[in-house]
Design an enzyme around this catalytic site. Structure first.
Site, PDB file in Angstrom:
ATOM      1  N   SER A 376     -52.314 -82.540 -89.804  1.00  0.00           N
ATOM      2  CA  SER A 376     -53.024 -83.719 -89.326  1.00  0.00           C
ATOM      3  C   SER A 376     -52.058 -84.650 -88.590  1.00  0.00           C
ATOM      4  O   SER A 376     -51.386 -84.226 -87.659  1.00  0.00           O
ATOM      5  CB  SER A 376     -53.725 -84.409 -90.505  1.00  0.00           C
ATOM      6  N   ASP A 496     -62.824 -77.176 -88.397  1.00  0.00           N
ATOM      7  CA  ASP A 496     -62.235 -78.506 -88.553  1.00  0.00           C
ATOM      8  C   ASP A 496     -63.024 -79.493 -87.703  1.00  0.00           C
ATOM      9  O   ASP A 496     -62.983 -79.449 -86.470  1.00  0.00           O
ATOM     10  CB  ASP A 496     -60.761 -78.488 -88.124  1.00  0.00           C
ATOM     11  N   HIS A 527     -60.211 -79.180 -92.494  1.00  0.00           N
ATOM     12  CA  HIS A 527     -58.945 -79.891 -92.279  1.00  0.00           C
ATOM     13  C   HIS A 527     -58.057 -79.680 -93.495  1.00  0.00           C
ATOM     14  O   HIS A 527     -57.883 -80.575 -94.321  1.00  0.00           O
ATOM     15  CB  HIS A 527     -59.273 -81.362 -92.066  1.00  0.00           C
TER      16      HIS A 527
END
Length: 807
Positions: A376, A496, A527
């Site tokens: 991320s 995602d 994610h």
């Protein structure tokens, strides 16, 4: 259950012998044994760690069945040769598989085949050479609980039994991978403060950046090791309540934009670093850090490497607790605060022991080879650093990283949000990660400056138009890909909906114009991290990769790790080696009112955007219900969408790349947005997009080190009728590009080309492809609930699907 392995290095027999000697499995005495049965007994007793005593180890070997009627120790007493069946019966038990539960003693080779485990090329009876080769391969085989057997042994103390004897090389490599020969109970935890070239808080002093270092104790005695560096803005805490207060209202109308013709040059800009204040005057040097820390939140992949001769570094960057400066959400200043740490690790920058005394400290323990890791925002900063070409950054493992911040918070002229974070934007994220607020005394002195700075971010991000501008151009890493020198390993979830797949897709395809080695792993999750999955040897692949890049071990990492590895969305635990993602597909163009669709579509189809107020409020609070009702045939949303269904497909296909639609569309107003979703219709048990915990705390990443859950994507217990494949959105005033405002005359038809999120999707035979055309996406777009009617001329519209033949 299927176990996929891509990190086993093919090894010659002579090398196998030397490596088994190096890890102490083949002692000088055992190396002279010419009886394969006696050598097998030696290996089995060695497996159970010598400090237990021979009697204990013999009993453990007796606990293994070699045949349906003989245990393994009895077998070595009564047989003059090791049969292939006996060897692999025992092998399965050493790997954690249970007799009669996971396999049967009459058919171990069939079990190996079904599980996907490697089998040595040996005869029905193993001579000494065969036995050595088969044992070596077994040590590199994955267990039932998600580790290679040698890693499992290390977690049980195999290498630890030699810690006090100093007989193991440090580092030690086995089958091309670094081994857990470092005592993690003796790791050193130090804090330093790297001086950057920035003054983002404009206090007249260069910003100091807090850096937390975890390194083997042996580095105090001269050992130099490579570094895994994770740049995490969350590392020093977050301001969640402040972020919630700043979150923007998305239940507001879409407004018309002033028609404008804007050039690309007008929205692009080159960053120029302001002249920094003078560097601090060094008052002394030391090799001893003044401050220590207790590791709280770490990444288990990093922990895995701490036992294997790597140092790990965490830094939160500018504007975080105990560092100077302010947060900027992805700008060049943030990138430079990231690379400043790399420059210190490679000897090109100064760090100090604290904020005041100006006592310099070097990374004397670093071998000047650095990799970046993390998911991320962490993976985002790894991409950002790589696009500077900074010296010493040899590779980046980018997991679910952002490659262009505009594509994270905007889409084709629309304000959008990562799914699940409606109302978040660059200013909200800056506020959440500005952890200097957590120290009241520090925040008191910078509060006014921060509030002014935050207002500038809010203004620059421009939630009014949603257009690309210079603010976003400063946060677009894709324009600097030609500077990348680090080899890249990209990991991304095809489901995602936070950092969407386009970030990996554009990064992957943009890197093709560089000389770096690049790999990509596409999984079926959202994610998430994937380093603790049973079906994939990700840790071992990362070990192979980083040992090659940071220790310069010639282990065939570039050749063995697939260029494009894709997890199949139909067959559980199946990973397919592909040649590329989105490269040269076979395009399939279908008109939206031809015979492809099960029911002949009207030439002009329409939908409206407005919902009854009570239904709008219901969906705003229950997005899962909205998602369900948007897909199914009988739904309160039939007037809010065009739903087209193909006939059943007769042959399975892979959708490989970026689906697009060419639509001829009109809006009843001078505003409008369009959303298009591609759907897989067909009753099926589908893979979960959130992994299932198979065994809590089953993976120990070293001896008495941190533990991790064993996970896997599993088939849902529920049969579902449909699944979203991919989706895309556009402001109808951004038909030309994302920075120019086009005219939108009510009830006038316009040609629109909309690219959906890239995908790699296995479409099974017997299913139908569905196409949904609608306006507001309750998950991500603004939700004005406006009275707008859209019309689509299906006869002048088509869908473009990139196909790859089923493999």
């Amino acid at each position: 259950m299927k176990i996929n392995q891509f990190a086993i290095v093919p090894t010659k027999h002579e090398t196998i012998i030397e490596e088994l000697k190096a890890i102490r499995f083949l002692s000088p005495r055992a190396a002279k044994v010419t009886d394969s049965v006696m050598l097998w007994r030696h290996f089995l007793l060695k497996f159970y760690i010598e400090h237990q005593g021979r009697t204990t180890r013999v009993e453990k070997v007796r606990g293994l069945m070699a045949t349906p009627t003989q245990d393994a120790y009895e077998y070595t007493e009564k047989h003059r040769a090791v049969s292939k069946l006996a060897f692999y019966n025992v092998a399965l038990q050493l790997l954690g598989f249970e007799v009669d539960e996971d396999f049967h003693l009459n058919t171990p080779l069939a079990a190996f085949h079904d599980l996907g485990l490697p089998i040595a090329e040996v005869g029905d009876e193993l001579d000494v050479t065969d036995l050595i080769d088969a044992w070596y391969l077994l040590l590199n085989t994955r267990t039932k609980y998600g580790q290679s057997l040698i890693d499992y042994l290390a977690s049980q103390g195999y290498y630890a039994q030699y810690f006090d004897d100093n007989v193991l090389p440090q580092p030690l490599f086995f089958n091309g991978k670094a081994q857990a020969v470092f005592d993690t109970s003796k790791l050193l935890h130090n804090v330093v403060y790297v001086e950057s070239d920035l003054d983002t808080d404009q206090d007249g002093k260069r910003d100091l950046l807090k850096v937390e270092v975890i390194r083997p104790a042996e580095t105090e005695d001269g050992l130099k090791v490579p570094v895994l560096y994770t740049a995490s803005p969350y590392n020093q805490g977050t301001n969640d309540k402040a972020g919630e207060r700043l979150t923007h209202n998305v239940d507001r109308p879409l407004t018309p934009k002033t028609v404008s013709t804007v050039t690309k040059e007008a929205v692009t800009t080159e960053f120029e670093l302001p002249t920094p204040p003078a560097a601090r005057e060094i008052t002394g040097h030391t090799s001893t850090a003044e401050e220590k820390f207790v590791a709280n939140s770490t990444y288990s992949l990093n922990d895995y490497f701490l036992a294997r001769g790597f140092a790990v570094v965490y830094a939160a960057g500018i504007g975080t607790k105990n560092s100077d400066g302010v947060r900027t959400t992805g700008s060049e200043e943030e990138t430079l605060s990231t690379t400043a740490v790399i420059e210190w690790l490679t000897g090109d920058r100064i760090a100090f022991t604290n904020h005041i005394d100006n006592i310099a400290i070097d990374a004397f323990w670093s071998n000047h080879s650095v990799a970046m890791t993390g998911r991320s925002y962490l993976g985002t900063l790894a991409t950002a650093a790589a696009t500077t070409g900074v010296k010493g950054l040899k590779t980046a493992i980018v997991e679910a990283g952002i490659s262009n911040w505009y594509d994270y918070y905007r889409e084709n002229g629309l304000v959008v949000a990562p799914n699940g974070f409606q109302g978040e934007d660059a200013d909200v994220l800056a506020e959440e990660t500005f952890s200097r607020q957590k120290e009241a005394g520090d925040y008191y002195h910078i509060k006014d400056f921060w509030e002014d700075h935050l207002e500038q971010i809010t203004s620059g991000q421009d939630r009014q138009t949603g257009n690309y501008n210079q603010f976003w151009d400063h946060r677009n890493y894709l324009k600097n890909l030609k500077k990348v020198k680090a080899d890249m390993l990209i990991v991304h979830g095809l489901n995602d909906d936070n950092v969407k797949p386009e970030h990996a897709f554009y990064l992957w395809n943009g890197l093709k114009d560089t000389k770096v080695t690049q790999k990509i792993i596409l999984h079926q999750g959202r994610h998430i991290y994937i380093n603790n999955f049973r079906s994939l040897d990700f840790n071992e692949m990362a070990n192979l990769w980083l040992t090659n890049k940071l220790y310069d071990v010639a282990n065939q990492a570039n050749e063995l790790i697939p260029d494009t590895l894709v997890q199949d969305n139909v067959s559980p635990e199946t990973w397919v080696d592909q040649s590329d993602w989105g490269g040269d597909p076979e395009w399939h163009h279908t008109n939206l009112n031809d015979g492809t669709w099960e029911k002949q579509a009207n030439e002009i189809a329409s939908y409206r955007d407005r919902l009854p107020d009570d239904l709008f409020q219901q969906y705003s609070k229950d997005l899962n219900q909205w998602n369900h009702d948007m897909l199914v045939e009988s739904s309160p949303l039939t007037q809010q969408r065009i739903r087209l269904m193909s006939t059943k497909i007769t042959q399975p296909h892979f959708l490989d790349g970026q689906v697009s639609v060419d639509l001829t569309i009109s809006s009843s107003e001078n505003i409008g947005m369009i959303s298009v979703a591609l759907i897989d219709y067909g009753d099926a048990q589908r893979l979960t997009t959130s992994p299932t915990v198979l065994e809590p705390k089953a993976i120990n990443v070293g001896f008495r080190n941190t533990v991790d859950d064993l996970k896997e994507f599993t088939l849902s217990d529920q049969t579902t009728p449909a699944k979203l494949i991919t989706i895309g959105h556009m402001n109808l005033q951004n038909r030309t590009n994302n920075y120019q405002n086009d005219e939108l005359t009510p009830d006038h038809f316009y040609q629109v080309n909309l690219k959906l999120q890239p995908t790699f999707y296995h479409m099974p035979a017997g299913h139908r492809i569905g196409l949904l055309i609608f306006g507001t996406d309750m998950n991500t777009t603004l939700r004005g609930n406006q009275e707008i009617t859209y019309q689509v001329d299906l006869g002048k519209s088509q869908i473009n699907i990139p196909l790859k033949r089923h493999q």
